[in-house]
Design a protein around this motif. Structure first.
Motif, mmCIF file in Angstrom:
data_model
loop_
_atom_site.group_PDB
_atom_site.id
_atom_site.type_symbol
_atom_site.label_atom_id
_atom_site.label_comp_id
_atom_site.label_asym_id
_atom_site.label_seq_id
_atom_site.Cartn_x
_atom_site.Cartn_y
_atom_site.Cartn_z
ATOM 1 N N GLU A 93 0.838 -1.210 0.000
ATOM 2 C CA GLU A 93 0.000 0.000 0.000
ATOM 3 C C GLU A 93 0.866 1.249 0.000
ATOM 4 O O GLU A 93 0.602 2.192 -0.747
ATOM 5 N N HIS A 94 1.909 1.267 0.825
ATOM 6 C CA HIS A 94 2.801 2.421 0.878
ATOM 7 C C HIS A 94 3.552 2.583 -0.434
ATOM 8 O O HIS A 94 3.778 3.710 -0.874
ATOM 9 N N GLY A 119 4.523 5.630 -5.373
ATOM 10 C CA GLY A 119 4.692 5.367 -6.798
ATOM 11 C C GLY A 119 5.987 4.665 -7.123
ATOM 12 O O GLY A 119 6.516 3.884 -6.337
ATOM 13 N N ALA A 120 6.524 4.951 -8.284
ATOM 14 C CA ALA A 120 7.723 4.265 -8.783
ATOM 15 C C ALA A 120 9.005 4.851 -8.205
ATOM 16 O O ALA A 120 10.087 4.550 -8.675
ATOM 17 N N ASN A 163 9.868 -7.175 -3.509
ATOM 18 C CA ASN A 163 9.803 -6.659 -4.875
ATOM 19 C C ASN A 163 8.553 -5.809 -5.017
ATOM 20 O O ASN A 163 7.453 -6.279 -4.738
ATOM 21 N N GLY A 164 8.736 -4.573 -5.440
ATOM 22 C CA GLY A 164 7.597 -3.696 -5.633
ATOM 23 C C GLY A 164 6.847 -3.406 -4.343
ATOM 24 O O GLY A 164 5.655 -3.156 -4.352
ATOM 25 N N GLY A 165 7.556 -3.469 -3.224
ATOM 26 C CA GLY A 165 6.930 -3.210 -1.950
ATOM 27 C C GLY A 165 6.215 -4.398 -1.346
ATOM 28 O O GLY A 165 5.626 -4.297 -0.284
ATOM 29 N N ARG A 166 6.249 -5.525 -1.989
ATOM 30 C CA ARG A 166 5.547 -6.710 -1.491
ATOM 31 C C ARG A 166 6.547 -7.844 -1.272
ATOM 32 O O ARG A 166 7.514 -7.988 -2.010
ATOM 33 N N LEU A 219 8.762 2.434 2.851
ATOM 34 C CA LEU A 219 7.723 1.423 2.658
ATOM 35 C C LEU A 219 6.998 1.080 3.947
ATOM 36 O O LEU A 219 5.881 0.578 3.925
ATOM 37 N N MET A 220 7.646 1.302 5.065
ATOM 38 C CA MET A 220 7.062 0.913 6.336
ATOM 39 C C MET A 220 6.359 2.092 6.937
ATOM 40 O O MET A 220 5.447 2.136 7.573
#
Length: 112
Positions: free
Chosen positions: A20-21, A26-27, A51-54, A111-112
């Protein structure tokens, strides 16, 4: 003490929150790294690819090639993900350890 299943669930919830973050920023964050999480009091580990925040392919066991390493007790991990334990304060107090290169740490923090 939290169980192994509760820790696994917490990591999956953390993955959802980071995704979500990542969507919000974004990128701007390019982070594709192997990650390992060691749960000290249970003597277990998990690994995945960030990867990609996940967290992709969360699996039991350690990954000696992980570029990002999180070490915590089961209760601290569950409390952190539940929002009951501040990551920065837990890290400063030595309750949670995160090992990564400084640039990855900065990206991970977003991200967190």
């Amino acid at each position: 003490m939290a169980t192994v299943d509760e820790c696994r669930t917490a990591l999956l919830e953390l993955s959802d929150r980071m995704a979500e973050h990542a969507a919000e920023v974004g990128a701007k964050i390019e982070l594709d790294r192997p990650l390992a999480c060691t749960i000290k009091d249970l003597g277990v580990a998990f690994h995945a690819r960030l990867n990609g925040g996940r967290l992709e392919n969360l699996t039991d066991g350690d990954d000696p090639k992980a570029k990002i390493r999180l070490t915590a007790t089961s209760d601290d991990l569950v409390a952190m993900v539940a929002g009951q334990l501040d990551l920065a304060k837990a890290w400063a107090a030595g309750r949670i350890s995160i090992s990564a290169n400084p640039f990855d740490l900065l990206k991970l923090r977003k991200l967190m």
